[in-house]
Design an enzyme around this catalytic site. Structure first.
Site, mmCIF file in Angstrom:
data_model
loop_
_atom_site.group_PDB
_atom_site.id
_atom_site.type_symbol
_atom_site.label_atom_id
_atom_site.label_comp_id
_atom_site.label_asym_id
_atom_site.label_seq_id
_atom_site.Cartn_x
_atom_site.Cartn_y
_atom_site.Cartn_z
ATOM 1 N N ARG B 19 0.956 -1.225 -0.104
ATOM 2 C CA ARG B 19 -0.006 0.052 -0.099
ATOM 3 C C ARG B 19 0.826 1.183 0.143
ATOM 4 O O ARG B 19 1.014 2.125 -1.110
ATOM 5 C CB ARG B 19 -0.862 -0.024 1.349
ATOM 6 C CG ARG B 19 -2.119 0.707 1.197
ATOM 7 C CD ARG B 19 -1.737 2.405 1.316
ATOM 8 N NE ARG B 19 -1.219 2.876 2.612
ATOM 9 C CZ ARG B 19 -0.816 4.016 2.880
ATOM 10 N NH1 ARG B 19 -0.880 5.129 2.002
ATOM 11 N NH2 ARG B 19 -0.384 4.362 4.238
ATOM 12 N N ASP B 20 1.533 1.504 1.184
ATOM 13 C CA ASP B 20 2.381 2.840 1.306
ATOM 14 C C ASP B 20 3.420 2.724 0.221
ATOM 15 O O ASP B 20 4.071 3.895 -0.190
ATOM 16 C CB ASP B 20 2.854 2.802 2.767
ATOM 17 C CG ASP B 20 3.242 4.266 2.847
ATOM 18 O OD1 ASP B 20 3.338 5.071 1.971
ATOM 19 O OD2 ASP B 20 3.559 4.523 4.211
ATOM 20 N N HIS B 214 9.435 6.544 8.764
ATOM 21 C CA HIS B 214 9.976 6.777 7.530
ATOM 22 C C HIS B 214 11.529 7.066 7.822
ATOM 23 O O HIS B 214 11.972 7.525 8.773
ATOM 24 C CB HIS B 214 9.367 7.950 6.761
ATOM 25 C CG HIS B 214 8.134 7.420 6.190
ATOM 26 N ND1 HIS B 214 7.549 7.940 4.967
ATOM 27 C CD2 HIS B 214 7.256 6.621 6.223
ATOM 28 C CE1 HIS B 214 6.571 7.174 4.623
ATOM 29 N NE2 HIS B 214 6.258 6.613 5.416
ATOM 30 N N CYS B 245 9.762 9.280 -0.851
ATOM 31 C CA CYS B 245 9.098 10.301 -0.092
ATOM 32 C C CYS B 245 8.661 11.324 -1.259
ATOM 33 O O CYS B 245 9.432 11.826 -2.081
ATOM 34 C CB CYS B 245 10.051 11.059 0.733
ATOM 35 S SG CYS B 245 9.561 12.469 1.505
ATOM 36 N N ASN B 254 9.370 4.568 3.772
ATOM 37 C CA ASN B 254 9.546 3.634 4.901
ATOM 38 C C ASN B 254 10.675 3.012 5.346
ATOM 39 O O ASN B 254 11.485 2.705 4.291
ATOM 40 C CB ASN B 254 8.294 2.733 4.364
ATOM 41 C CG ASN B 254 6.920 3.121 4.239
ATOM 42 O OD1 ASN B 254 6.239 3.433 5.073
ATOM 43 N ND2 ASN B 254 6.361 3.183 3.045
#
Lengths: 319, 319
Positions: B19-20, B214, B245, B254
């Protein structure tokens, strides 16, 4: 984690990029290029440098200008502490002549690494240390001990803590003023940091410890956190994380000075270093190497380096 | 550092790479490619996934197959916990239909980031959370709250801790089972971790905290060390550090799951994860992205992955 300790307020950071960094980089810099990097670091407040190694120019051509680098920095700046690695008597003579403040003598805690590194058994290296120590007498030049593979050996695996404490006692007996624990290939972990720092303080209580971590497995600054929790106030690092790991292509070497300084500053600890200046110096280092370096804060900017709202996409719906 | 705490023995790591990670990568994967990565992660012991986001397929085309991914994983494996991000009522309806175990609802702790992210004021987002909560009633699907920019905002800078605790109380009142603190652009520091965890435990004592760091400025795992010292036992991470980022090109996103797992394992903490398996999964992720990822331990290998003496140069004289 560890028994609670008051955090040290003042942290000493020794910059090793010019030595440990350049020694492991494929690009060979000119003396003038090294000085330009040193100047950027001094502008950021760096005062303690492990500045070169008086190793055989045949073995390490990148550091063949060791004496020139020391002489040039001495000529243009005061108030620096310049240390240099010295692998043997010949190197020590050259270092003394060049005018360093301290010599760093190193021994590996594992036989295989010592053999690979300097073609000697550990006991022979210790005899060499003693010989060199006699050269230093009366010169005012300090002896700093360094123990490579203090947290593990890439050939042997785990290294008994006794191998480290025994070498430390030798250094203490010989009058070393400092002892650096080298995490040569990034095998340190928080529990090992606790074990080794605790045991070394028992074995050589008067010898201030420096921790020299590599970020090879990504946990270099986690190990610094453990060192801080134990009250250790001396660390070594390399601008931009200069210097890879010769044993693992693509892997990180030293922790990056700017990331270390960022962490320490954000923890309210005094380093005397200026983060923006270090980010600038990391840029100089990256330009000289011709590749992006591995430090992180240099890419993102300081914590409060704000973005403009209109430079990023809208409504990503992320979190 | 912090008041001494017994380290938690069992650490829950939620994998957010699908996801992220993927939401912030330029490469768009097919559903089958996502499943191949999920399978590699499951083979390494991963059981908790933030697996996708039911966001508008127009806004985030990379996650348009959200329902297919959930359905496929449900069909082939049991014993997983699958959560999914949900930005609005429409997304919640899709998530419920797809059969997730929990929905993650998020609100930014800063107005500018919330506006940028979802085009709403924070108070409007909180109203949206309430609406969605009503949809969940009686479904057995859990509500997980997430607070973006919990440690700082890339547009506004520091974020008052009260902005975070106020949102946390809302989530607690609405029956959330977990709360994740998102370090959206890598602005967390150890002192902020201590402050925010302490204050949140006072504000919402029954809401278990998850830390989502992160590595944008290189100190992601230093922040994990601080979280561990405070007894926090839930972390989110992304395999290979997937996901950059969006605010800082070239910077990390992350923390990498394999580096986190390495640190936790070396600290003697139980994660249920297998490091070699995770290194394999990071390789799958790197192949799918077509670029080297930012995790470190995947490049160097596990701590005791030994080198052969004859693969490295001799007599470098380094330390």
């Amino acid at each position: 984690m560890s028994s609670p300790t008051t955090l040290p307020r003042r942290i000493h950071v020794t910059e090793v990029g010019l030595r440990d960094g350049l020694q492991n980089e494929p690009v060979v810099l000119t003396t003038e290029q090294k000085l330009s990097l040193a100047r950027a670091l001094m502008a950021a407040g760096v005062r303690e440098f492990e500045v070169t190694s008086f190793v055989s120019p045949r073995a390490v051509p990148a550091l063949a200008d060791a004496a020139d680098v020391v002489a040039a920095l001495r000529a243009e700046t005061t108030g620096l502490h310049l240390s240099a690695l010295v692998p043997n008597v010949r190197g020590a003579e050259r270092a003394l002549q060049a005018g360093v403040d301290s010599v760093v003598l190193f021994v590996s805690a594992s036989e295989s690494h010592n053999a690979k590194n300097v073609n000697r058994r550990v006991v022979e290296s210790l005899e060499g240390v003693e010989q060199i120590t006699r050269l230093l007498e009366g010169t005012g030049v300090a002896l700093r001990g360094a123990i490579a593979t203090s947290f593990g050996c890439p050939f042997e695996g785990n290294v008994p803590v006794e191998s480290v404490t025994e070498i430390a006692r030798h250094f203490a007996d010989l009058g070393a003023t400092h002892l650096s624990l080298g995490d040569t290939t990034g095998m340190a972990t928080p529990p090992l940091v606790t074990e080794r720092v605790t045991r070394l303080r028992q074995a050589a209580p008067d010898l201030p410890l420096t921790l020299h971590f590599h970020n090879t497995r990504g946990i270099g600054l986690a190990n610094v956190m453990q060192g801080l929790a134990l009250g250790v106030d001396r660390y070594e690092s390399s601008i931009g994380g200069l210097g890879g790991c010769p044993f693992a292509p693509g892997a990180s070497g030293n922790i990056a000075t700017e990331d270390l300084a960022y962490l320490l500053e954000e923890m309210g600890l005094d380093t005397g270093l200026d983060l923006e200046g270090l980010i600038g110096a990391a840029g100089v280092a990256g330009d000289l190497m011709g590749r992006p370096l591995l430090g992180q804060v240099s890419k993102a900017g300081a914590r409060l380096a704000l973005s403009a709202c209109d430079t990023v996409p809208t409504a990503r719906g992320g979190a």
